[in-house]
Design a protein around this motif. Structure first.
Motif, PDB file in Angstrom:
ATOM      1  N   ARG A 148       0.841  -1.201   0.000  1.00 58.32           N
ATOM      2  CA  ARG A 148       0.000   0.000   0.000  1.00 58.32           C
ATOM      3  C   ARG A 148       0.877   1.252   0.000  1.00 58.32           C
ATOM      4  O   ARG A 148       0.561   2.247  -0.672  1.00 58.32           O
ATOM      5  CB  ARG A 148      -0.959  -0.013   1.189  1.00 58.32           C
ATOM      6  N   LYS A 201       2.197   1.729  -3.492  1.00 65.02           N
ATOM      7  CA  LYS A 201       1.150   2.303  -4.348  1.00 65.02           C
ATOM      8  C   LYS A 201       1.058   3.817  -4.140  1.00 65.02           C
ATOM      9  O   LYS A 201       0.939   4.579  -5.104  1.00 65.02           O
ATOM     10  CB  LYS A 201      -0.191   1.632  -4.065  1.00 65.02           C
ATOM     11  N   ASP A 206       1.664   6.829  -6.855  1.00 69.50           N
ATOM     12  CA  ASP A 206       0.737   7.949  -7.056  1.00 69.50           C
ATOM     13  C   ASP A 206       1.496   9.268  -7.016  1.00 69.50           C
ATOM     14  O   ASP A 206       1.284  10.154  -7.851  1.00 69.50           O
ATOM     15  CB  ASP A 206      -0.352   7.948  -5.982  1.00 69.50           C
ATOM     16  N   CYS A 251       5.710  -7.726  -5.970  1.00 68.05           N
ATOM     17  CA  CYS A 251       4.400  -8.382  -5.980  1.00 68.05           C
ATOM     18  C   CYS A 251       4.559  -9.900  -6.073  1.00 68.05           C
ATOM     19  O   CYS A 251       3.842 -10.651  -5.394  1.00 68.05           O
ATOM     20  CB  CYS A 251       3.548  -7.847  -7.125  1.00 68.05           C
ATOM     21  N   ASP A 292      -0.829   2.880 -14.378  1.00 70.32           N
ATOM     22  CA  ASP A 292      -2.114   2.252 -14.078  1.00 70.32           C
ATOM     23  C   ASP A 292      -1.959   0.744 -13.938  1.00 70.32           C
ATOM     24  O   ASP A 292      -2.535   0.127 -13.037  1.00 70.32           O
ATOM     25  CB  ASP A 292      -3.152   2.586 -15.155  1.00 70.32           C
ATOM     26  N   ARG A 305      -0.249   0.022 -10.562  1.00 70.18           N
ATOM     27  CA  ARG A 305      -1.187   0.091  -9.441  1.00 70.18           C
ATOM     28  C   ARG A 305      -2.152  -1.093  -9.458  1.00 70.18           C
ATOM     29  O   ARG A 305      -2.494  -1.640  -8.406  1.00 70.18           O
ATOM     30  CB  ARG A 305      -1.934   1.423  -9.458  1.00 70.18           C
ATOM     31  N   ALA A 306      -2.565  -1.519 -10.651  1.00 67.39           N
ATOM     32  CA  ALA A 306      -3.466  -2.673 -10.762  1.00 67.39           C
ATOM     33  C   ALA A 306      -2.774  -3.946 -10.282  1.00 67.39           C
ATOM     34  O   ALA A 306      -3.396  -4.771  -9.598  1.00 67.39           O
ATOM     35  CB  ALA A 306      -3.953  -2.836 -12.203  1.00 67.39           C
ATOM     36  N   ASP A 332      -2.819  -3.806  -6.587  1.00 65.15           N
ATOM     37  CA  ASP A 332      -4.172  -4.082  -6.091  1.00 65.15           C
ATOM     38  C   ASP A 332      -4.502  -5.572  -6.176  1.00 65.15           C
ATOM     39  O   ASP A 332      -5.072  -6.144  -5.248  1.00 65.15           O
ATOM     40  CB  ASP A 332      -5.220  -3.281  -6.869  1.00 65.15           C
ATOM     41  N   GLN A 333      -4.143  -6.208  -7.279  1.00 60.66           N
ATOM     42  CA  GLN A 333      -4.385  -7.649  -7.442  1.00 60.66           C
ATOM     43  C   GLN A 333      -3.603  -8.444  -6.403  1.00 60.66           C
ATOM     44  O   GLN A 333      -4.109  -9.425  -5.842  1.00 60.66           O
ATOM     45  CB  GLN A 333      -4.010  -8.098  -8.849  1.00 60.66           C
ATOM     46  N   LEU A 380      -2.651  -7.279  -3.444  1.00 61.79           N
ATOM     47  CA  LEU A 380      -3.310  -7.038  -2.153  1.00 61.79           C
ATOM     48  C   LEU A 380      -4.563  -7.909  -2.004  1.00 61.79           C
ATOM     49  O   LEU A 380      -4.804  -8.458  -0.926  1.00 61.79           O
ATOM     50  CB  LEU A 380      -3.659  -5.559  -2.004  1.00 61.79           C
ATOM     51  N   ASP A 381      -5.322  -8.062  -3.081  1.00 59.12           N
ATOM     52  CA  ASP A 381      -6.503  -8.938  -3.042  1.00 59.12           C
ATOM     53  C   ASP A 381      -6.078 -10.385  -2.767  1.00 59.12           C
ATOM     54  O   ASP A 381      -6.725 -11.088  -1.978  1.00 59.12           O
ATOM     55  CB  ASP A 381      -7.283  -8.871  -4.358  1.00 59.12           C
TER      56      ASP A 381
END
Length: 174
Positions: free
Chosen positions: A16, A19, A23, A59, A84, A87-88, A91-92, A94-95
């Protein structure tokens, strides 16, 4: 501290933070008229991987920890081509980490873990040794390398951007 806290929880909070750093990098690049995609090809030294690969590897290490410690198949991730996608990918990841069963991870201390690298090197260890001596150092190596690439390229980051979660414990009124 449990294996789950050391790996999965720690990796999630640091992803996080990464990320947030991306940003900030995106906004900085746009403010100075620089294409943010160029940051993804930046590297610290000619023989080191660029930012895009550092994000991919951070990741990958985070996901592999959950997979290796729970006996699941390893993921195959690709380097992002723009912010983008970066960040995706985070996010994936983190999921994926959120779906990991903490009890399974914590019970993995004696699970046999084998690391086989492309150059023929192989390491055999148990889950506890893997979490402490492979997964954690590998993850943080790629995480801090990504941070360093961004700093080296003028993104105005500081320690607060690296560990923003620490503000939850900040003493007020000093």
């Amino acid at each position: 501290m449990t294996i789950h806290q050391m790996t999965i929880c720690g990796f999630a909070q640091m992803l996080r933070a990464l990320k947030g750093q991306l940003d900030k990098a995106d906004a900085h690049a746009l403010a100075i008229g620089y294409d943010p995609r160029n940051l993804l090809s930046a590297r610290l030294a000619p023989d080191m991987h660029p930012l895009s690969k550092q994000i991919q590897f951070a990741c990958t290490q985070a996901r592999e920890a959950g997979c290796r410690l729970s006996g699941e198949p390893l993921p195959s991730l690709h380097a992002p081509h723009d912010m983008d996608q970066a960040r995706a990918l985070i996010d994936q990841t983190l999921d994926h980490l959120a779906a990991v069963d903490a009890a399974v991870i914590d019970a993995s201390a004696s699970r046999e873990v084998a690391i086989e690298l492309a150059d023929g090197l192989a390491f055999d260890m148990n889950g506890g040794e893997y979490a402490a001596n492979w997964a954690t150092p590998q993850f943080y190596f790629h995480l801090i390398t990504a941070y360093s690439i961004l700093r080296h390229n003028g993104v105005p980051l500081g320690k607060a951007d690296y560990v923003p979660h620490m503000f939850a414990w900040m003493r007020q009124g000093g």
